[in-house]
Design a protein around this motif. Sequence first.
Motif, mmCIF file in Angstrom:
data_model
loop_
_atom_site.group_PDB
_atom_site.id
_atom_site.type_symbol
_atom_site.label_atom_id
_atom_site.label_comp_id
_atom_site.label_asym_id
_atom_site.label_seq_id
_atom_site.Cartn_x
_atom_site.Cartn_y
_atom_site.Cartn_z
ATOM 1 N N SER A 1 0.729 -1.146 -0.122
ATOM 2 C CA SER A 1 -0.132 0.217 0.029
ATOM 3 C C SER A 1 0.932 1.407 -0.055
ATOM 4 O O SER A 1 0.524 2.267 -0.725
ATOM 5 C CB SER A 1 -0.736 0.002 1.181
ATOM 6 N N ALA A 2 2.017 1.128 0.649
ATOM 7 C CA ALA A 2 2.794 2.403 0.851
ATOM 8 C C ALA A 2 3.287 2.567 -0.536
ATOM 9 O O ALA A 2 3.568 3.758 -0.859
ATOM 10 C CB ALA A 2 3.809 2.084 2.064
ATOM 11 N N ILE A 3 4.056 1.931 -1.273
ATOM 12 C CA ILE A 3 4.580 1.723 -2.269
ATOM 13 C C ILE A 3 3.407 2.374 -3.507
ATOM 14 O O ILE A 3 3.658 3.302 -4.358
ATOM 15 C CB ILE A 3 4.967 0.378 -3.126
ATOM 16 N N GLU A 4 2.261 1.594 -3.493
ATOM 17 C CA GLU A 4 1.288 2.353 -4.732
ATOM 18 C C GLU A 4 0.893 3.537 -4.146
ATOM 19 O O GLU A 4 0.587 4.267 -5.155
ATOM 20 C CB GLU A 4 0.278 1.342 -4.330
ATOM 21 N N GLU A 5 0.735 4.112 -3.114
ATOM 22 C CA GLU A 5 -0.025 5.174 -2.613
ATOM 23 C C GLU A 5 0.924 6.442 -2.274
ATOM 24 O O GLU A 5 0.426 7.670 -2.623
ATOM 25 C CB GLU A 5 -1.160 4.881 -1.626
ATOM 26 N N ALA B 1 18.056 -0.999 -11.783
ATOM 27 C CA ALA B 1 17.229 -1.841 -13.214
ATOM 28 C C ALA B 1 16.153 -2.644 -12.597
ATOM 29 O O ALA B 1 16.421 -3.397 -11.863
ATOM 30 C CB ALA B 1 18.123 -2.046 -14.068
ATOM 31 N N LEU B 2 15.016 -2.315 -12.895
ATOM 32 C CA LEU B 2 13.815 -3.451 -12.635
ATOM 33 C C LEU B 2 13.179 -3.832 -14.084
ATOM 34 O O LEU B 2 12.204 -3.173 -14.339
ATOM 35 C CB LEU B 2 12.912 -2.974 -11.699
ATOM 36 N N GLY B 3 13.706 -4.655 -14.708
ATOM 37 C CA GLY B 3 13.295 -4.797 -15.991
ATOM 38 C C GLY B 3 13.857 -3.599 -17.193
ATOM 39 O O GLY B 3 14.888 -3.469 -17.039
ATOM 40 N N ASP B 4 12.655 -2.981 -17.514
ATOM 41 C CA ASP B 4 13.143 -2.001 -18.467
ATOM 42 C C ASP B 4 12.782 -0.801 -17.604
ATOM 43 O O ASP B 4 12.754 0.408 -18.500
ATOM 44 C CB ASP B 4 12.164 -2.025 -19.824
ATOM 45 N N VAL B 5 12.594 -0.736 -16.467
ATOM 46 C CA VAL B 5 12.262 0.407 -15.614
ATOM 47 C C VAL B 5 13.356 0.702 -14.646
ATOM 48 O O VAL B 5 14.059 -0.124 -14.114
ATOM 49 C CB VAL B 5 10.864 -0.015 -14.933
ATOM 50 N N GLU C 1 3.985 11.012 -6.064
ATOM 51 C CA GLU C 1 4.542 12.284 -6.512
ATOM 52 C C GLU C 1 5.950 12.093 -6.782
ATOM 53 O O GLU C 1 6.568 12.979 -7.472
ATOM 54 C CB GLU C 1 4.395 13.050 -5.283
ATOM 55 N N ASP C 2 6.685 11.134 -6.417
ATOM 56 C CA ASP C 2 7.907 10.930 -6.705
ATOM 57 C C ASP C 2 8.377 9.827 -7.735
ATOM 58 O O ASP C 2 9.567 9.722 -8.456
ATOM 59 C CB ASP C 2 8.761 10.449 -5.458
ATOM 60 N N TYR C 3 7.502 8.844 -8.167
ATOM 61 C CA TYR C 3 7.732 7.829 -9.217
ATOM 62 C C TYR C 3 6.506 7.632 -9.975
ATOM 63 O O TYR C 3 5.515 7.820 -9.537
ATOM 64 C CB TYR C 3 8.173 6.672 -8.488
ATOM 65 N N ASP C 4 6.793 7.440 -11.265
ATOM 66 C CA ASP C 4 5.602 7.261 -12.341
ATOM 67 C C ASP C 4 4.858 5.975 -12.125
ATOM 68 O O ASP C 4 5.459 5.108 -11.478
ATOM 69 C CB ASP C 4 5.988 7.542 -13.533
ATOM 70 N N GLU C 5 3.951 5.423 -12.769
ATOM 71 C CA GLU C 5 3.066 4.408 -12.677
ATOM 72 C C GLU C 5 3.908 3.131 -12.899
ATOM 73 O O GLU C 5 3.911 2.170 -12.389
ATOM 74 C CB GLU C 5 1.820 4.297 -13.374
ATOM 75 N N ALA C 6 4.775 3.316 -13.912
ATOM 76 C CA ALA C 6 5.582 2.110 -14.402
ATOM 77 C C ALA C 6 6.507 1.973 -13.230
ATOM 78 O O ALA C 6 6.906 0.628 -12.926
ATOM 79 C CB ALA C 6 6.156 2.387 -15.548
ATOM 80 N N GLN C 7 7.189 2.838 -12.757
ATOM 81 C CA GLN C 7 8.130 2.556 -11.645
ATOM 82 C C GLN C 7 7.441 2.222 -10.392
ATOM 83 O O GLN C 7 7.854 1.070 -9.808
ATOM 84 C CB GLN C 7 8.945 3.941 -11.140
ATOM 85 N N ARG C 8 6.381 2.572 -10.119
ATOM 86 C CA ARG C 8 5.619 2.129 -8.879
ATOM 87 C C ARG C 8 5.369 0.711 -9.027
ATOM 88 O O ARG C 8 5.367 -0.176 -8.174
ATOM 89 C CB ARG C 8 4.340 2.985 -8.673
ATOM 90 N N ARG C 9 4.652 0.278 -10.112
ATOM 91 C CA ARG C 9 4.352 -1.031 -10.531
ATOM 92 C C ARG C 9 5.496 -2.018 -10.412
ATOM 93 O O ARG C 9 5.465 -3.032 -9.883
ATOM 94 C CB ARG C 9 3.755 -1.086 -11.979
ATOM 95 N N ALA C 10 6.766 -1.591 -11.202
ATOM 96 C CA ALA C 10 7.744 -2.471 -10.929
ATOM 97 C C ALA C 10 8.390 -2.799 -9.564
ATOM 98 O O ALA C 10 8.846 -3.518 -9.127
ATOM 99 C CB ALA C 10 9.059 -1.812 -11.845
ATOM 100 N N TRP C 11 8.177 -1.663 -8.774
ATOM 101 C CA TRP C 11 8.763 -1.787 -7.328
ATOM 102 C C TRP C 11 7.601 -2.543 -6.635
ATOM 103 O O TRP C 11 8.230 -3.424 -5.837
ATOM 104 C CB TRP C 11 8.547 -0.198 -6.835
ATOM 105 N N ALA C 12 6.379 -2.538 -6.826
ATOM 106 C CA ALA C 12 5.541 -3.248 -6.156
ATOM 107 C C ALA C 12 5.562 -4.800 -6.654
ATOM 108 O O ALA C 12 5.681 -5.618 -5.940
ATOM 109 C CB ALA C 12 4.139 -2.885 -6.494
#
Length: 164
Positions: free
Chosen positions: A29-33, A147-151, A37-48
């Motif tokens: 939840s913390a990563i997603e929400e 690097a998390l895949g292509d992100v 402001e600091d990471y775009d959707e692709a970055q947040r998805r890769a982190w999650a």
Amino acid sequence: MNASAAFPKPTLRPYLAADLPLLFEIRLSAIEELTEEDYDEAQRRAWAELADDEEALGEALKKGLSLVGLVGGAPVGFIVLTEGGLISQLYVHPAVARTGVATALVDAIEKLAAARKLESLVVDASDTAKPLFDRRGYVAERRNTIALGDVWLGNTRMKKKLSP
């Protein structure tokens, strides 16, 4: 009035194995929400996706010095200190963001680390967490890109010397 003034002060205790499912959800939840402001959707998805491993989180919590922050008796955040003085995890539930929970967790870890005669602490702070560590006297040492895949995800290695 700031949010933390009206919010109950968190209590802290050591991690218990029974906490794992809830701490796993708090981290996702913390990563997603909290990082929008600091990471775009692709970055947040890769982190999650990287963080979507409950067993690995359980191992990290067992191996490190792990504290859980509670409000009203319920876990709302956690921190993990690993050998060598690395803060490897710090997450709070979005509902308690900016209410003092993360500050209480970092403060407790700093005190425990000093009591264990550690000379300093280091953290690879996300862009979201960096202001908290800045305020606590951590000094940026270098920028990291993972690097998390292509992100690519960025964070900052920060260090704080502890008083003996």
